[in-house]
Scaffold this motif. Structure first.
Motif, PDB file in Angstrom:
ATOM      1  N   LEU A  99     -11.910 -20.865   5.433  1.00 26.78           N
ATOM      2  CA  LEU A  99     -12.470 -19.543   6.003  1.00 26.78           C
ATOM      3  C   LEU A  99     -13.582 -18.749   5.144  1.00 26.78           C
ATOM      4  O   LEU A  99     -14.142 -17.678   5.894  1.00 26.78           O
ATOM      5  N   GLY A 100     -13.533 -18.963   4.075  1.00 33.47           N
ATOM      6  CA  GLY A 100     -14.642 -18.528   3.149  1.00 33.47           C
ATOM      7  C   GLY A 100     -14.191 -17.071   2.665  1.00 33.47           C
ATOM      8  O   GLY A 100     -14.763 -16.012   2.186  1.00 33.47           O
ATOM      9  N   MET A 101     -12.787 -16.571   3.062  1.00 35.02           N
ATOM     10  CA  MET A 101     -12.270 -15.465   2.448  1.00 35.02           C
ATOM     11  C   MET A 101     -10.605 -15.540   2.343  1.00 35.02           C
ATOM     12  O   MET A 101     -10.507 -16.388   2.559  1.00 35.02           O
ATOM     13  N   ALA A 102     -10.054 -14.531   1.776  1.00 35.64           N
ATOM     14  CA  ALA A 102      -8.835 -14.186   2.129  1.00 35.64           C
ATOM     15  C   ALA A 102      -7.844 -15.077   0.982  1.00 35.64           C
ATOM     16  O   ALA A 102      -6.862 -15.232   0.935  1.00 35.64           O
ATOM     17  N   TYR A 103      -8.731 -15.513  -0.312  1.00 32.03           N
ATOM     18  CA  TYR A 103      -7.981 -15.942  -1.259  1.00 32.03           C
ATOM     19  C   TYR A 103      -6.974 -14.876  -2.017  1.00 32.03           C
ATOM     20  O   TYR A 103      -5.837 -15.497  -2.182  1.00 32.03           O
ATOM     21  N   GLY A 104      -7.619 -13.828  -2.409  1.00 27.84           N
ATOM     22  CA  GLY A 104      -6.653 -12.765  -2.890  1.00 27.84           C
ATOM     23  C   GLY A 104      -5.362 -12.309  -2.070  1.00 27.84           C
ATOM     24  O   GLY A 104      -4.409 -12.123  -2.520  1.00 27.84           O
ATOM     25  N   VAL A 105      -5.587 -12.339  -0.555  1.00 25.10           N
ATOM     26  CA  VAL A 105      -4.755 -11.685   0.125  1.00 25.10           C
ATOM     27  C   VAL A 105      -3.600 -12.743   0.246  1.00 25.10           C
ATOM     28  O   VAL A 105      -2.279 -12.429   0.155  1.00 25.10           O
ATOM     29  N   THR A 106      -3.979 -13.983   0.266  1.00 22.38           N
ATOM     30  CA  THR A 106      -2.848 -15.052   0.499  1.00 22.38           C
ATOM     31  C   THR A 106      -2.252 -15.348  -0.920  1.00 22.38           C
ATOM     32  O   THR A 106      -1.139 -15.425  -0.976  1.00 22.38           O
ATOM     33  N   ALA A 107      -3.008 -15.084  -2.117  1.00 21.54           N
ATOM     34  CA  ALA A 107      -2.385 -15.394  -3.148  1.00 21.54           C
ATOM     35  C   ALA A 107      -1.363 -14.347  -3.617  1.00 21.54           C
ATOM     36  O   ALA A 107      -0.143 -14.745  -4.225  1.00 21.54           O
ATOM     37  N   THR A 108      -1.742 -12.955  -3.402  1.00 18.22           N
ATOM     38  CA  THR A 108      -0.927 -12.039  -3.784  1.00 18.22           C
ATOM     39  C   THR A 108       0.331 -11.780  -2.952  1.00 18.22           C
ATOM     40  O   THR A 108       1.383 -11.702  -3.322  1.00 18.22           O
ATOM     41  N   THR A 109       0.115 -12.408  -1.335  1.00 17.54           N
ATOM     42  CA  THR A 109       1.295 -12.210  -0.723  1.00 17.54           C
ATOM     43  C   THR A 109       2.411 -13.063  -0.920  1.00 17.54           C
ATOM     44  O   THR A 109       3.464 -12.989  -1.106  1.00 17.54           O
ATOM     45  N   PHE A 110       1.946 -14.484  -1.543  1.00 15.10           N
ATOM     46  CA  PHE A 110       3.090 -15.600  -1.919  1.00 15.10           C
ATOM     47  C   PHE A 110       3.579 -15.221  -3.447  1.00 15.10           C
ATOM     48  O   PHE A 110       4.751 -15.350  -3.621  1.00 15.10           O
ATOM     49  N   LEU A 111       2.538 -14.573  -4.353  1.00 16.35           N
ATOM     50  CA  LEU A 111       3.116 -14.338  -5.459  1.00 16.35           C
ATOM     51  C   LEU A 111       4.323 -13.158  -5.429  1.00 16.35           C
ATOM     52  O   LEU A 111       5.138 -13.036  -6.265  1.00 16.35           O
ATOM     53  N   LEU A 112       4.026 -12.117  -4.648  1.00 15.68           N
ATOM     54  CA  LEU A 112       4.951 -11.109  -4.201  1.00 15.68           C
ATOM     55  C   LEU A 112       6.267 -11.656  -3.730  1.00 15.68           C
ATOM     56  O   LEU A 112       7.360 -11.013  -4.136  1.00 15.68           O
ATOM     57  N   ALA A 113       6.199 -12.581  -2.747  1.00 13.75           N
ATOM     58  CA  ALA A 113       7.249 -13.253  -2.339  1.00 13.75           C
ATOM     59  C   ALA A 113       8.079 -13.976  -3.520  1.00 13.75           C
ATOM     60  O   ALA A 113       9.278 -14.074  -3.284  1.00 13.75           O
ATOM     61  N   SER A 114       7.562 -14.432  -4.266  1.00 14.38           N
ATOM     62  CA  SER A 114       8.146 -15.266  -5.409  1.00 14.38           C
ATOM     63  C   SER A 114       8.685 -14.407  -6.598  1.00 14.38           C
ATOM     64  O   SER A 114       9.213 -14.976  -7.480  1.00 14.38           O
ATOM     65  N   GLY A 115       8.524 -13.083  -6.344  1.00 16.77           N
ATOM     66  CA  GLY A 115       9.053 -11.975  -7.383  1.00 16.77           C
ATOM     67  C   GLY A 115       8.067 -11.451  -8.374  1.00 16.77           C
ATOM     68  O   GLY A 115       8.545 -10.538  -9.155  1.00 16.77           O
ATOM     69  N   ALA A 116       6.928 -11.663  -8.147  1.00 14.99           N
ATOM     70  CA  ALA A 116       6.070 -10.981  -9.205  1.00 14.99           C
ATOM     71  C   ALA A 116       5.758  -9.542  -8.668  1.00 14.99           C
ATOM     72  O   ALA A 116       5.896  -9.183  -7.658  1.00 14.99           O
ATOM     73  N   TYR A 191      -5.444  -7.564  10.888  1.00 10.02           N
ATOM     74  CA  TYR A 191      -6.891  -7.657  10.775  1.00 10.02           C
ATOM     75  C   TYR A 191      -7.641  -8.889  10.947  1.00 10.02           C
ATOM     76  O   TYR A 191      -8.479  -9.138  11.757  1.00 10.02           O
ATOM     77  N   ILE A 192      -7.036 -10.068  10.149  1.00  8.93           N
ATOM     78  CA  ILE A 192      -7.523 -11.224  10.065  1.00  8.93           C
ATOM     79  C   ILE A 192      -7.329 -12.031  11.487  1.00  8.93           C
ATOM     80  O   ILE A 192      -8.108 -12.568  12.188  1.00  8.93           O
ATOM     81  N   LEU A 193      -5.929 -11.733  11.940  1.00 12.82           N
ATOM     82  CA  LEU A 193      -5.702 -12.182  13.270  1.00 12.82           C
ATOM     83  C   LEU A 193      -6.520 -11.826  14.378  1.00 12.82           C
ATOM     84  O   LEU A 193      -6.995 -12.528  15.281  1.00 12.82           O
ATOM     85  N   SER A 194      -6.928 -10.656  14.552  1.00 10.30           N
ATOM     86  CA  SER A 194      -7.739  -9.872  15.390  1.00 10.30           C
ATOM     87  C   SER A 194      -9.310 -10.338  15.635  1.00 10.30           C
ATOM     88  O   SER A 194      -9.910 -10.660  16.825  1.00 10.30           O
ATOM     89  N   GLY A 229     -13.110  -9.546   0.575  1.00 11.89           N
ATOM     90  CA  GLY A 229     -13.495 -10.131   1.727  1.00 11.89           C
ATOM     91  C   GLY A 229     -13.351  -9.620   3.099  1.00 11.89           C
ATOM     92  O   GLY A 229     -13.788  -9.438   3.921  1.00 11.89           O
ATOM     93  N   PRO A 230     -11.815  -9.647   3.560  1.00  9.09           N
ATOM     94  CA  PRO A 230     -11.503  -9.184   4.840  1.00  9.09           C
ATOM     95  C   PRO A 230     -12.014  -7.656   4.920  1.00  9.09           C
ATOM     96  O   PRO A 230     -12.304  -7.589   6.440  1.00  9.09           O
ATOM     97  N   ILE A 231     -12.012  -6.851   4.033  1.00  2.72           N
ATOM     98  CA  ILE A 231     -12.502  -5.627   4.434  1.00  2.72           C
ATOM     99  C   ILE A 231     -13.852  -5.516   4.554  1.00  2.72           C
ATOM    100  O   ILE A 231     -14.525  -4.933   5.441  1.00  2.72           O
ATOM    101  N   VAL A 232     -14.769  -5.928   3.321  1.00  5.26           N
ATOM    102  CA  VAL A 232     -16.247  -5.607   3.547  1.00  5.26           C
ATOM    103  C   VAL A 232     -17.042  -6.655   4.233  1.00  5.26           C
ATOM    104  O   VAL A 232     -17.857  -6.465   5.057  1.00  5.26           O
ATOM    105  N   THR A 233     -16.699  -7.779   4.012  1.00  2.00           N
ATOM    106  CA  THR A 233     -17.161  -9.037   4.815  1.00  2.00           C
ATOM    107  C   THR A 233     -17.260  -8.779   6.318  1.00  2.00           C
ATOM    108  O   THR A 233     -18.235  -8.828   7.035  1.00  2.00           O
ATOM    109  N   THR A 234     -15.808  -8.670   6.692  1.00  2.00           N
ATOM    110  CA  THR A 234     -15.570  -8.793   8.177  1.00  2.00           C
ATOM    111  C   THR A 234     -16.278  -7.561   8.613  1.00  2.00           C
ATOM    112  O   THR A 234     -16.622  -7.526   9.785  1.00  2.00           O
ATOM    113  N   THR A 235     -16.054  -6.425   8.052  1.00  2.00           N
ATOM    114  CA  THR A 235     -16.784  -4.967   8.540  1.00  2.00           C
ATOM    115  C   THR A 235     -18.373  -5.205   8.570  1.00  2.00           C
ATOM    116  O   THR A 235     -18.795  -4.918   9.758  1.00  2.00           O
TER     117      THR A 235
END
Length: 327
Positions: A99-116, A191-194, A229-235
């Motif tokens: 998709l060219g974006m959402a690396y940080g969002v995806t990685a942070t989401t899963f790291l938080l789920a793993s307990g970080a 927002y990504i879904l929209s 990326g999701p905030i700046v690029t998509t806006t």
């Protein structure tokens, strides 16, 4: 790593990406104009990446006994945290490569789920992203995808926002801040879904309020572990700016934002997150071919829906877990 195989042909996937405001899988590019400021920025990025590689080599092999260095490597390879980060890095890079974006969002989401903790997750993601955004930004500049004026307007406000966000997340109790980060990631997922259901209209006049947008995007990126990326690029693209030069400019500016945020995290944090960082980088190395495969097999709209649902669902679960002690 946000890189695309360059080709002079056009295809339906490329047209769909342009309509949705996503990076082109294949695109005609122009050569980089000989502009002193952009050339200096490119050389700075190259030097920083070389110095960082040299620092890591010196840290593990030259600053201590060789046997101790190999012991650290063996302990890291035996760590569950490391291999969890490898899986997260692989998945995040697949999403980002497709998709060219959402690396940080995806990685942070899963790291938080793993307990970080939010601070550890954001710091690890930003330090790992120095390499991916650096190489990607240099490529964009070399292939003429960077608009000097837009890049300049994004640079300083984005870095300032990143500094403020990193300071905030390292000075707030992680248990209290985690629900807010999870809620923020839910909104980003929605927002990504929209974006899967919106059309793009190209505009020719210069965008307004770029500095404010960059400062906000940098702040939320550092504080929330992703979102530039999701905030700046998509806006910018969603309001009609040219996708190719917008994506290239935002991407190159992200390297400097990431570098600044990572430096603040390194100065303010005491927690050793190297297993997470190495895992994210190592996992991302193997994701590019799979991401290219997804680009060919799935429509961009389908990928947006999948990623949006995935991030929203996992962030909702993280929010539920964070709020359970308070209920």
């Amino acid at each position: 790593m946000k890189l695309r195989n360059l080709d002079l042909t056009t295809n339906s996937v490329n047209e769909e990406h342009q309509q949705l405001g996503l990076p082109p899988v294949e695109d005609t590019v122009s050569h980089l104009d000989a502009h002193p400021f952009l050339k200096a920025a490119v050389w700075f990025a190259v030097i920083v990446l070389i110095l960082l590689v040299g620092f890591l080599v010196a840290r593990f092999f030259l600053a201590q006994d060789l046997n101790d260095s190999w012991q650290i490597i063996n302990d890291t390879l035996d760590s569950r945290i490391f291999w969890s980060a490898v899986a997260v890095g692989f998945l995040a890079q697949v999403v980002d490569g497709a998709l060219g974006m959402a690396y940080g969002v995806t990685a942070t989401t899963f790291l938080l789920a793993s307990g970080a903790t939010p601070a550890a997750a954001s710091a690890s993601v930003h330090i790992a992203e120095i390499f991916t955004t650096g190489v990607s930004g240099i490529a964009h500049a070399k292939f003429g995808n960077v608009d000097k004026q837009l890049f300049t307007r994004l640079l300083v406000p984005g870095m300032l926002g990143g500094i403020l966000g990193a300071i905030l997340v390292t000075h707030i109790d992680s248990a209290a801040f985690k629900p807010f980060i999870s809620g923020y990631l839910i909104l980003l997922g929605i927002y990504i879904l929209s974006k899967a259901f919106r059309q793009l209209n190209i505009r020719k006049n210069a965008p307004r309020h770029v500095g404010k947008l960059a400062c906000f995007g940098g702040f939320m990126d550092a504080a929330g572990g992703g979102g530039w990326g999701p905030i700046v690029t998509t806006t910018l693209v969603g309001t009609g700016n040219d996708p190719r030069t917008t994506i290239g400019s935002v991407n190159f500016a992200e390297f400097f934002l990431t570098l600044t945020s990572a430096a603040v995290f390194a100065l303010l944090m005491e927690t050793d997150t190297w297993p997470l960082i190495l895992g994210l980088v190592f996992g991302g190395l193997f994701a590019a071919p799979f991401a290219a495969y997804l680009c060919q097999k799935f429509h961009a709209r389908t990928l947006l829906i999948l990623v949006g649902v995935l991030i929203t669902t996992i962030s909702g679960y993280n929010l539920y877990k964070a709020l359970m002690p308070l209920l």
